[in-house]
Design a protein around this motif. Structure first.
Motif, PDB file in Angstrom:
ATOM      1  N   UNK B 299      -6.791  -1.068  -2.570  1.00 46.90           N
ATOM      2  CA  UNK B 299      -5.767  -0.809  -1.543  1.00 46.90           C
ATOM      3  C   UNK B 299      -5.815  -1.868  -0.435  1.00 46.90           C
ATOM      4  N   UNK B 300      -7.019  -2.196   0.004  1.00 45.72           N
ATOM      5  CA  UNK B 300      -7.146  -3.210   1.069  1.00 45.72           C
ATOM      6  C   UNK B 300      -6.578  -4.556   0.602  1.00 45.72           C
ATOM      7  N   UNK B 301      -6.896  -4.928  -0.629  1.00 44.76           N
ATOM      8  CA  UNK B 301      -6.385  -6.200  -1.176  1.00 44.76           C
ATOM      9  C   UNK B 301      -4.855  -6.175  -1.240  1.00 44.76           C
ATOM     10  N   UNK B 302      -4.312  -5.039  -1.715  1.00 40.59           N
ATOM     11  CA  UNK B 302      -2.856  -4.923  -1.862  1.00 40.59           C
ATOM     12  C   UNK B 302      -2.157  -5.064  -0.512  1.00 40.59           C
ATOM     13  N   UNK B 303      -2.721  -4.415   0.503  1.00 42.34           N
ATOM     14  CA  UNK B 303      -2.109  -4.490   1.837  1.00 42.34           C
ATOM     15  C   UNK B 303      -2.218  -5.919   2.382  1.00 42.34           C
ATOM     16  N   UNK B 304      -3.357  -6.552   2.182  1.00 46.35           N
ATOM     17  CA  UNK B 304      -3.498  -7.936   2.637  1.00 46.35           C
ATOM     18  C   UNK B 304      -2.559  -8.876   1.886  1.00 46.35           C
ATOM     19  N   UNK B 305      -2.253  -8.538   0.637  1.00 51.14           N
ATOM     20  CA  UNK B 305      -1.400  -9.412  -0.178  1.00 51.14           C
ATOM     21  C   UNK B 305       0.075  -9.241   0.142  1.00 51.14           C
ATOM     22  N   UNK B 306       0.492  -7.981   0.391  1.00 55.54           N
ATOM     23  CA  UNK B 306       1.929  -7.688   0.416  1.00 55.54           C
ATOM     24  C   UNK B 306       2.417  -7.079   1.730  1.00 55.54           C
ATOM     25  N   UNK B 307       1.493  -6.614   2.557  1.00 51.44           N
ATOM     26  CA  UNK B 307       1.888  -5.875   3.753  1.00 51.44           C
ATOM     27  C   UNK B 307       1.964  -4.391   3.452  1.00 51.44           C
ATOM     28  N   UNK B 308       1.662  -3.574   4.464  1.00 47.21           N
ATOM     29  CA  UNK B 308       1.546  -2.128   4.248  1.00 47.21           C
ATOM     30  C   UNK B 308       2.835  -1.500   3.743  1.00 47.21           C
ATOM     31  N   UNK B 309       3.977  -2.027   4.148  1.00 48.29           N
ATOM     32  CA  UNK B 309       5.236  -1.373   3.770  1.00 48.29           C
ATOM     33  C   UNK B 309       5.608  -1.598   2.306  1.00 48.29           C
ATOM     34  N   UNK B 310       4.860  -2.407   1.611  1.00 46.85           N
ATOM     35  CA  UNK B 310       5.146  -2.613   0.184  1.00 46.85           C
ATOM     36  C   UNK B 310       4.081  -1.949  -0.691  1.00 46.85           C
ATOM     37  N   UNK B 311       3.312  -1.047  -0.102  1.00 41.88           N
ATOM     38  CA  UNK B 311       2.205  -0.427  -0.841  1.00 41.88           C
ATOM     39  C   UNK B 311       2.269   1.093  -0.719  1.00 41.88           C
ATOM     40  N   UNK B 312       2.142   1.781  -1.848  1.00 42.78           N
ATOM     41  CA  UNK B 312       2.100   3.246  -1.880  1.00 42.78           C
ATOM     42  C   UNK B 312       0.775   3.696  -2.481  1.00 42.78           C
ATOM     43  N   UNK B 313       0.113   4.648  -1.823  1.00 41.42           N
ATOM     44  CA  UNK B 313      -1.138   5.202  -2.349  1.00 41.42           C
ATOM     45  C   UNK B 313      -0.919   6.672  -2.697  1.00 41.42           C
ATOM     46  N   UNK B 314      -1.480   7.102  -3.822  1.00 40.47           N
ATOM     47  CA  UNK B 314      -1.279   8.469  -4.294  1.00 40.47           C
ATOM     48  C   UNK B 314      -2.638   9.105  -4.602  1.00 40.47           C
ATOM     49  N   UNK B 315      -2.933  10.180  -3.909  1.00 42.37           N
ATOM     50  CA  UNK B 315      -4.135  10.974  -4.199  1.00 42.37           C
ATOM     51  C   UNK B 315      -3.723  12.106  -5.132  1.00 42.37           C
ATOM     52  N   UNK B 316      -4.441  12.284  -6.250  1.00 45.84           N
ATOM     53  CA  UNK B 316      -4.072  13.307  -7.236  1.00 45.84           C
ATOM     54  C   UNK B 316      -5.262  14.213  -7.519  1.00 45.84           C
ATOM     55  N   UNK B 317      -5.504  15.156  -6.626  1.00 42.67           N
ATOM     56  CA  UNK B 317      -6.732  15.949  -6.705  1.00 42.67           C
ATOM     57  C   UNK B 317      -6.715  17.021  -7.795  1.00 42.67           C
ATOM     58  N   UNK B 318      -7.937  17.417  -8.174  1.00 37.16           N
ATOM     59  CA  UNK B 318      -8.171  18.608  -8.993  1.00 37.16           C
ATOM     60  C   UNK B 318      -9.220  19.442  -8.251  1.00 37.16           C
ATOM     61  N   UNK B 319      -9.675  20.508  -8.909  1.00 36.78           N
ATOM     62  CA  UNK B 319     -10.746  21.325  -8.330  1.00 36.78           C
ATOM     63  C   UNK B 319     -12.036  20.519  -8.155  1.00 36.78           C
ATOM     64  N   UNK B 320     -12.168  19.417  -8.919  1.00 34.58           N
ATOM     65  CA  UNK B 320     -13.397  18.623  -8.843  1.00 34.58           C
ATOM     66  C   UNK B 320     -13.364  17.579  -7.724  1.00 34.58           C
ATOM     67  N   UNK B 321     -12.212  17.423  -7.113  1.00 33.78           N
ATOM     68  CA  UNK B 321     -12.088  16.426  -6.044  1.00 33.78           C
ATOM     69  C   UNK B 321     -12.769  16.958  -4.789  1.00 33.78           C
TER      70      UNK B 321
END
Lengths: 538, 538
Positions: B299-321
């Motif tokens: 994520x840090x690399x992506x933001x440094x490469x493209x800027x925050x507005x071009x990056x989406x992060x998705x957390x996909x939890x389960x009971x084990x998260x």
């Protein structure tokens, strides 16, 4: 002058199996001596390492193992001489053939012509030899050549000039649908230009995306093909060389069925599945059976390769799955006697759509939803593969792979793709031929219009040109390296040609993550066609 | 004797973009003439085609396009001479450099040394040149070399013998963490053995799994490094050659930050993501953010490469998260200012389990159920990628890729894998370094024990040796080509070494279907390490 008898070992020598390959060579040498009364046996190229060993050749321990196997084999070859292929390390590495005779390695020949094109990378691994080798056995002078050596004029000419009465060529020459004819033309030429007979022995077996077809040959010095061995079958072939006439004679070679190219290609596909599954130690295979022609043909191949009890077919319907699909899939599974499951994916699909609803709000359905169906199926099949230890076959064909009419991580899931290098029109041809034998593929599946059934009343031709047109354009573009202008000049529609070519270019990323599958054309995707994903060229 | 001034164009010339590359060359030549007062400009190897063009070089239309661009460019280069790289077709194809001067192509030099090892396949495409080229400009005799030419002794020696006072080397030399030091050592050697100064200009940019780092160099004839250009930055570099002393001088080259290798590697990773995304025309990227270190660094690399507005992060939890994962993922996404979604996968997972229940009846849970979680996430991320046009980044590292600690079609989904060639211990190093700048990676993520969180209280070390031990074994085995015996003799545990090596071999099938990612070591998976999937060698 008398005649002398030798044997060609048209067998599989699997990559990396150095010890097993040496054992097999020993057994076959004993058999050639005892049963065929041969005084020489020749094995395929790189007998001990298998072909192509790829970067295993950069591991010192692998090269050492090959050397050890050769040394241990030499004293165990008794009462017969043997030509064995192996990597030979002398500072640099050579693609070599050694004569084992009298309990020792008598000499080692280094391949002079190293192919570094199409599927070959031999200049990555080997240094080229610089000397011919002619040896004497039973009073006959035999010129030693390895595979690519015979594709160039000089090595054969040098051996002939050094007095060779017979050329012995050991090979690992991969199959494609045109290769047998090309090989024969070439061997005829070398025979006549040097006035020398040629014995040509080739490897058999599937190795990742390559098929080796055997099809060993005897060629007289006037260019006449004296004998052809069957394709894709392992066998020990006896040959007699008559010194007086300098001619070759096949002793009891089986009849070959060369009339129909379908026979050979289908045998190759069957062998490919069999060898990939068995060499990688899987108990069997499974595949998604859709009611379409690709999965129907793949199922027939799998059953022919492994037997019905090692094959599982899974139908995963949605609301878009037609009754015809449901009926024909079941009918084929029952006809072939394979384990068959129906796992509807509506619930899974709905759970994906429901989970994504908050982030997809306000966006219309598009290809995303079609891919969700395909990927739900992929996940189910992979779960069954994980749970049962059966290898998943991917059912896509070359036309789809070319234009990206396939879902990455969906129907592209799988460890091996038997139809990967068959254009859709060839899938039809082979299916009709195979169905004609015993109805292994339902007639209705062959006759229906092709559809992915990912939306209502979808057919492939909603998105693609008719397959005969598409495949003709693809073959010109891929195998022929023709430009858009070339293809249009040949009479194809301008817009269609440009659209198809663009699809081929932009879908390189999918192909890069696709399963291996057996090469049957003169330019297969994969190691043979190395394109950048990132490219400004369209 | 006077001095003469020339320019080195340390720029990106993307693969396949023949016309854009010619335009860029024209613009840079004008700038070098007007702003730097240079009388010569040198561009990187294969300027017009980009490097490596791979099998585009087998398309006649592509070769023709390169020739046309060269011809059209020549008359447009005015008031300056230019050394331009391009494929040159004369029956066979050569890797060439032409001097454009006085409105015409004055001569064309053919690269003599063709690399065909590691990532290179130049003998697949090119025939080797056989002649040196020394040309005169402003009274100075300059020897022309292309990249690999300088890695062998003869081409430089021949140019020096032909009177070259200065060697000009145009390059497309890929980055790895040891390459800069290797290059300097080599250039020092060639300079001193021929008593000649060397100007070395290198390509910049990401191309599929290769990174080109620039890092152009000036080397005096006594072997002293006169100047180093920064890595991974495009710039026009002015140089003065003094005829009397035969020495080079950098004119206003920017300072370089060579002290810390993290700086260079991180810049390469950022450049890799940027170029892959932008050259393939994606609007941005998305990735699964798990609360673990790999996705946090990605994520840090992506933001440094493209800027925050071009990056989406998705957390996909389960009971084990864990709560820690949920908390830290959110905290990082907010800190970096990227779009962030939480999509629980329990419903999807349950729908898979429910659908499979009839066929899994009586079978205990195993790795299948863990993979189902990972694949549910992969399908969700691919759906978001399809719907939004953002490219999916895969977050796996080299240690995982090596031993198969990753789910095919699960967390391996993605078009580009920024950490693909970073061992886990290197992921930690770089993360600590990057976090130290501005806290882009949460401290808690770096300090927690690594876990896939696919079952209760799981950690990576349930399945794998500690990462410092694992990575040391892997590096010896992969980069070092050491055998099990070699590694054990170096003090590693026998059973662990054999287990790790076996895992590397049996997981080749996963790597074959993995996403490309930037090469940073001396032996990356992919084009550089070509192993059979099917292999009897263990």
């Amino acid at each position: 002058m008398t005649s002398f008898r030798f044997a060609l070992a048209q067998f599989d020598f699997p990559v990396g199996a150095t010890h097993a390959n040496a054992l097999r060579a020993k057994e076959l040498a004993d058999k050639a001596r005892d049963q065929l009364k041969a005084s020489l046996i020749a094995f395929p190229e790189l007998t001990l390492s298998g072909y192509p060993p790829e970067d295993l050749l950069q591991r010192p321990s692998f090269l050492e193992a090959c050397a050890v196997e050769l040394s241990s084999l030499a004293p165990r070859i008794e009462g017969i001489a043997a030509v064995v292929g192996h990597p030979d390390t002398r500072g640099e590495v050579f693609n070599a053939a050694s004569l084992l005779r009298g309990g020792a390695v008598e000499w080692t020949y280094h391949k002079q012509a190293l192919p570094n094109y199409t599927v070959f990378d031999e200049k990555r691994y080997f240094r080229a030899g610089e000397h011919s080798r002619v040896f004497e056995i039973e009073g006959v002078r035999v010129g030693m050549l390895i595979c690519e050596d015979i594709w160039e004029a000089e090595p054969a000419a040098h051996a002939a000039a050094a007095g060779a009465e017979l050329l012995l060529v050991i090979n690992a020459s991969p199959y494609d649908s045109r290769q047998a004819a090309t090989r024969e033309r070439l061997l005829r030429q070398r025979a006549t230009e040097n006035d020398v007979a040629i014995a040509y022995v080739n490897l058999v077996g599937g190795q990742d995306d390559l098929l080796f077809d055997g099809g060993s040959l005897l060629v007289q010095r006037n260019g006449h093909i004296a004998a052809r061995a069957p394709s894709f079958e392992e066998m020990l072939l006896a040959v007699e060389f008559d010194s007086a006439s300098r001619s070759l004679k096949a002793i009891d070679w089986p009849e070959t069925d060369e009339g129909d190219p379908h026979v050979v290609m289908y045998a190759g596909l069957v062998r490919g599945v069999h060898d990939y599954v068995c060499k990688n130690h899987f108990s069997g295979v499974l595949l998604g059976l859709s009611g379409g022609i690709d999965s129907a043909l793949t199922l027939a191949i799998a059953v022919d390769a492994l037997g019905a009890d090692r094959v599982t077919a899974v139908m995963m319907p949605t609301r878009y799955t037609s009754d015809l699909s449901l009926h024909e899939a079941k009918a084929q599974a029952e006809h072939l006697g394979v384990e068959y499951h129906v796992l509807p994916i509506e619930n899974i699909y709905e759970s994906f759509v429901g989970t994504l609803a908050p982030v997809f709000e306000g966006r219309a359905p598009d290809i995303t939803e079609e891919n969700l169906q395909s990927r739900s199926r992929g996940v189910l099949l992979m779960a069954m593969s994980n749970k049962t230890g059966r290898l998943l076959l991917s059912t896509g064909n070359k036309s789809e792979m070319a234009v990206g009419y396939a879902t990455l991580y969906g129907d592209m899931c799988g460890a091996y793709a038997p139809l990967k290098d068959l254009y859709k029109t060839v899938v039809y041809d082979i299916s009709r031929w195979r169905a004609g034998i015993d109805g292994a593929i339902p007639k209705a599946v062959i006759e229906r219009p092709p559809s992915a059934e990912l939306r209502h009343e979808q057919t492939d031709q909603d998105s693609l040109p008719p397959y005969d047109e598409l495949d003709a354009i693809l073959e010109r573009f891929i195998e022929g390296e023709q430009s858009a202008e070339d293809i249009i000049a040949a009479g194809y529609d301008d817009a269609t040609v440009r659209r198809v070519i663009r699809m081929v270019f932009v879908n390189e990323f999918k192909r890069r993550q696709s399963a291996p599958g057996p090469r049957v054309t003169t330019k297969a995707f994969g190691r043979e066609r190395r394109y950048p994903i990132t490219s400004g060229w369209r």
